[in-house]
Design a protein around this motif. Structure first.
Motif, PDB file in Angstrom:
ATOM      1  N   ALA A  55      32.917  29.405  50.529  1.00  0.00           N
ATOM      2  CA  ALA A  55      31.881  30.012  49.696  1.00  0.00           C
ATOM      3  C   ALA A  55      31.226  31.182  50.426  1.00  0.00           C
ATOM      4  CB  ALA A  55      30.834  28.972  49.307  1.00  0.00           C
ATOM      5  N   ALA A  56      31.010  31.036  51.724  1.00  0.00           N
ATOM      6  CA  ALA A  56      30.402  32.123  52.500  1.00  0.00           C
ATOM      7  C   ALA A  56      31.335  33.323  52.554  1.00  0.00           C
ATOM      8  CB  ALA A  56      30.069  31.646  53.912  1.00  0.00           C
ATOM      9  N   GLN A  57      32.623  33.067  52.727  1.00  0.00           N
ATOM     10  CA  GLN A  57      33.586  34.163  52.743  1.00  0.00           C
ATOM     11  C   GLN A  57      33.649  34.841  51.390  1.00  0.00           C
ATOM     12  OE1 GLN A  57      37.204  32.359  54.070  1.00  0.00           O
ATOM     13  NE2 GLN A  57      36.710  32.600  56.228  1.00  0.00           N
ATOM     14  N   ALA A  58      33.629  34.050  50.334  1.00  0.00           N
ATOM     15  CA  ALA A  58      33.676  34.622  48.989  1.00  0.00           C
ATOM     16  C   ALA A  58      32.427  35.450  48.713  1.00  0.00           C
ATOM     17  CB  ALA A  58      33.820  33.519  47.946  1.00  0.00           C
ATOM     18  N   SER A  59      31.276  34.975  49.175  1.00  0.00           N
ATOM     19  CA  SER A  59      30.043  35.733  48.927  1.00  0.00           C
ATOM     20  C   SER A  59      29.993  36.998  49.773  1.00  0.00           C
ATOM     21  CB  SER A  59      28.820  34.863  49.195  1.00  0.00           C
ATOM     22  OG  SER A  59      28.684  34.611  50.572  1.00  0.00           O
ATOM     23  N   SER A  60      30.632  36.988  50.946  1.00  0.00           N
ATOM     24  CA  SER A  60      30.629  38.207  51.753  1.00  0.00           C
ATOM     25  C   SER A  60      31.594  39.245  51.191  1.00  0.00           C
ATOM     26  CB  SER A  60      30.996  37.896  53.201  1.00  0.00           C
ATOM     27  OG  SER A  60      32.365  37.577  53.311  1.00  0.00           O
ATOM     28  N   ARG A  61      32.594  38.783  50.448  1.00  0.00           N
ATOM     29  CA  ARG A  61      33.542  39.721  49.849  1.00  0.00           C
ATOM     30  C   ARG A  61      33.013  40.313  48.553  1.00  0.00           C
ATOM     31  NH1 ARG A  61      38.594  35.973  50.859  1.00  0.00           N
ATOM     32  NH2 ARG A  61      37.196  34.633  49.772  1.00  0.00           N
ATOM     33  N   THR A  62      32.116  39.615  47.887  1.00  0.00           N
ATOM     34  CA  THR A  62      31.592  40.120  46.628  1.00  0.00           C
ATOM     35  C   THR A  62      30.114  40.422  46.777  1.00  0.00           C
ATOM     36  OG1 THR A  62      31.092  37.903  45.830  1.00  0.00           O
ATOM     37  CG2 THR A  62      33.240  38.801  45.252  1.00  0.00           C
ATOM     38  N   VAL A  63      29.687  41.477  46.154  1.00  0.00           N
ATOM     39  CA  VAL A  63      28.285  41.888  46.180  1.00  0.00           C
ATOM     40  C   VAL A  63      27.856  42.095  44.742  1.00  0.00           C
ATOM     41  CG1 VAL A  63      26.662  43.650  46.935  1.00  0.00           C
ATOM     42  CG2 VAL A  63      28.563  43.000  48.397  1.00  0.00           C
ATOM     43  N   GLU A  64      26.754  41.481  44.374  1.00  0.00           N
ATOM     44  CA  GLU A  64      26.263  41.608  43.013  1.00  0.00           C
ATOM     45  C   GLU A  64      25.685  42.996  42.803  1.00  0.00           C
ATOM     46  OE1 GLU A  64      26.143  39.449  40.368  1.00  0.00           O
ATOM     47  OE2 GLU A  64      27.358  38.011  41.447  1.00  0.00           O
ATOM     48  N   ARG A  65      26.047  43.598  41.720  1.00  0.00           N
ATOM     49  CA  ARG A  65      25.478  44.892  41.348  1.00  0.00           C
ATOM     50  C   ARG A  65      24.145  44.631  40.663  1.00  0.00           C
ATOM     51  NH1 ARG A  65      28.704  49.396  37.925  1.00  0.00           N
ATOM     52  NH2 ARG A  65      27.488  51.137  38.676  1.00  0.00           N
ATOM     53  N   PRO A  66      23.084  45.284  41.082  1.00  0.00           N
ATOM     54  CA  PRO A  66      21.786  45.054  40.444  1.00  0.00           C
ATOM     55  C   PRO A  66      21.848  45.360  38.955  1.00  0.00           C
ATOM     56  CG  PRO A  66      21.532  46.380  42.441  1.00  0.00           C
ATOM     57  CD  PRO A  66      22.996  46.250  42.159  1.00  0.00           C
ATOM     58  N   GLY A  67      21.379  44.408  38.155  1.00  0.00           N
ATOM     59  CA  GLY A  67      21.358  44.595  36.709  1.00  0.00           C
ATOM     60  C   GLY A  67      22.708  44.379  36.058  1.00  0.00           C
ATOM     61  N   SER A  68      23.681  43.863  36.794  1.00  0.00           N
ATOM     62  CA  SER A  68      25.010  43.633  36.238  1.00  0.00           C
ATOM     63  C   SER A  68      25.524  42.285  36.706  1.00  0.00           C
ATOM     64  CB  SER A  68      25.975  44.733  36.702  1.00  0.00           C
ATOM     65  OG  SER A  68      27.286  44.410  36.305  1.00  0.00           O
ATOM     66  N   ALA A  69      26.296  41.639  35.857  1.00  0.00           N
ATOM     67  CA  ALA A  69      26.856  40.347  36.216  1.00  0.00           C
ATOM     68  C   ALA A  69      28.206  40.501  36.896  1.00  0.00           C
ATOM     69  CB  ALA A  69      27.003  39.483  34.969  1.00  0.00           C
ATOM     70  N   THR A  70      28.720  41.726  36.979  1.00  0.00           N
ATOM     71  CA  THR A  70      30.031  41.954  37.575  1.00  0.00           C
ATOM     72  C   THR A  70      29.907  42.099  39.084  1.00  0.00           C
ATOM     73  OG1 THR A  70      30.596  43.213  35.603  1.00  0.00           O
ATOM     74  CG2 THR A  70      32.102  43.359  37.442  1.00  0.00           C
ATOM     75  N   PRO A  71      30.555  41.229  39.847  1.00  0.00           N
ATOM     76  CA  PRO A  71      30.485  41.389  41.294  1.00  0.00           C
ATOM     77  C   PRO A  71      31.377  42.535  41.761  1.00  0.00           C
ATOM     78  CG  PRO A  71      31.840  39.492  40.743  1.00  0.00           C
ATOM     79  CD  PRO A  71      31.277  40.037  39.458  1.00  0.00           C
ATOM     80  N   ARG A  72      30.973  43.188  42.839  1.00  0.00           N
ATOM     81  CA  ARG A  72      31.742  44.292  43.404  1.00  0.00           C
ATOM     82  C   ARG A  72      32.456  43.779  44.644  1.00  0.00           C
ATOM     83  NH1 ARG A  72      32.864  47.699  39.744  1.00  0.00           N
ATOM     84  NH2 ARG A  72      31.057  48.063  38.457  1.00  0.00           N
ATOM     85  N   ARG A  73      33.763  43.992  44.685  1.00  0.00           N
ATOM     86  CA  ARG A  73      34.553  43.588  45.838  1.00  0.00           C
ATOM     87  C   ARG A  73      35.052  44.829  46.550  1.00  0.00           C
ATOM     88  NH1 ARG A  73      38.354  39.688  42.543  1.00  0.00           N
ATOM     89  NH2 ARG A  73      38.457  41.645  41.443  1.00  0.00           N
ATOM     90  N   PHE A  74      35.325  44.665  47.826  1.00  0.00           N
ATOM     91  CA  PHE A  74      35.813  45.781  48.617  1.00  0.00           C
ATOM     92  C   PHE A  74      37.202  45.468  49.143  1.00  0.00           C
ATOM     93  CE2 PHE A  74      36.499  47.740  52.768  1.00  0.00           C
ATOM     94  CZ  PHE A  74      36.474  49.068  52.384  1.00  0.00           C
TER      95      PHE A  74
END
Length: 139
Positions: A55-74
């Motif tokens: 879960a920690a790895q998944a959360s570090s890979r995705t960043v929530e966009r403010p005001g959007s439900a779509t996570p941003r991955r790099f």
């Protein structure tokens, strides 16, 4: 008289050993149950640690966009592919997203990662066409 005393002493010892053996057997059974319970709890803790790390790895890979439900991955490979698609140098792409060319290079090599704000800028640059990107950097 010594015969009765020795017989009585040996009988007392035998009964004491029998009682001690019964107590020890119950303690052994309890110990086995406790060891089994401890082993099961250790497996559960190990499993939960593994899930927590995932879960920690998944959360570090995705960043929530403010005001959007779509996570941003790099992805370093996707960044390099997008830059190549636009036909821009690392310096020009860095200018597009407000970073230096060295920073873009380090991201593409996977030696560093963009923070949440930088991910948002990359997402904005990703939505640009080649002509729009060239106009934005002034080239």
């Amino acid at each position: 008289m010594t015969n009765i005393a020795s017989v009585l002493k040996s009988e007392i010892s035998r009964i004491a050993r029998k009682e001690v053996r019964a107590e020890i057997d119950s303690l052994r059974k309890a110990s086995v149950q406790y060891r089994s319970a401890i082993a099961q709890l250790r497996r559960q803790v190990s499993e939960l640690d593994k899930k927590l790390k995932q879960a920690a790895q998944a959360s570090s890979r995705t960043v929530e966009r403010p005001g959007s439900a779509t996570p941003r991955r790099f992805s370093a490979a996707r960044l390099a592919a997008h830059r190549a698609k636009l036909g821009l140098s690392a310096a020009a792409y860095g200018k597009l997203v407000g970073m230096s060319g060295a920073t873009i290079y380090l991201w593409e090599q996977g030696k560093s990662r963009p923070n949440a704000e930088q991910l948002l800028r990359l997402a904005e640059a990703r939505s640009l066409s080649r002509n729009a990107a060239l106009q934005k950097i002034g080239g």
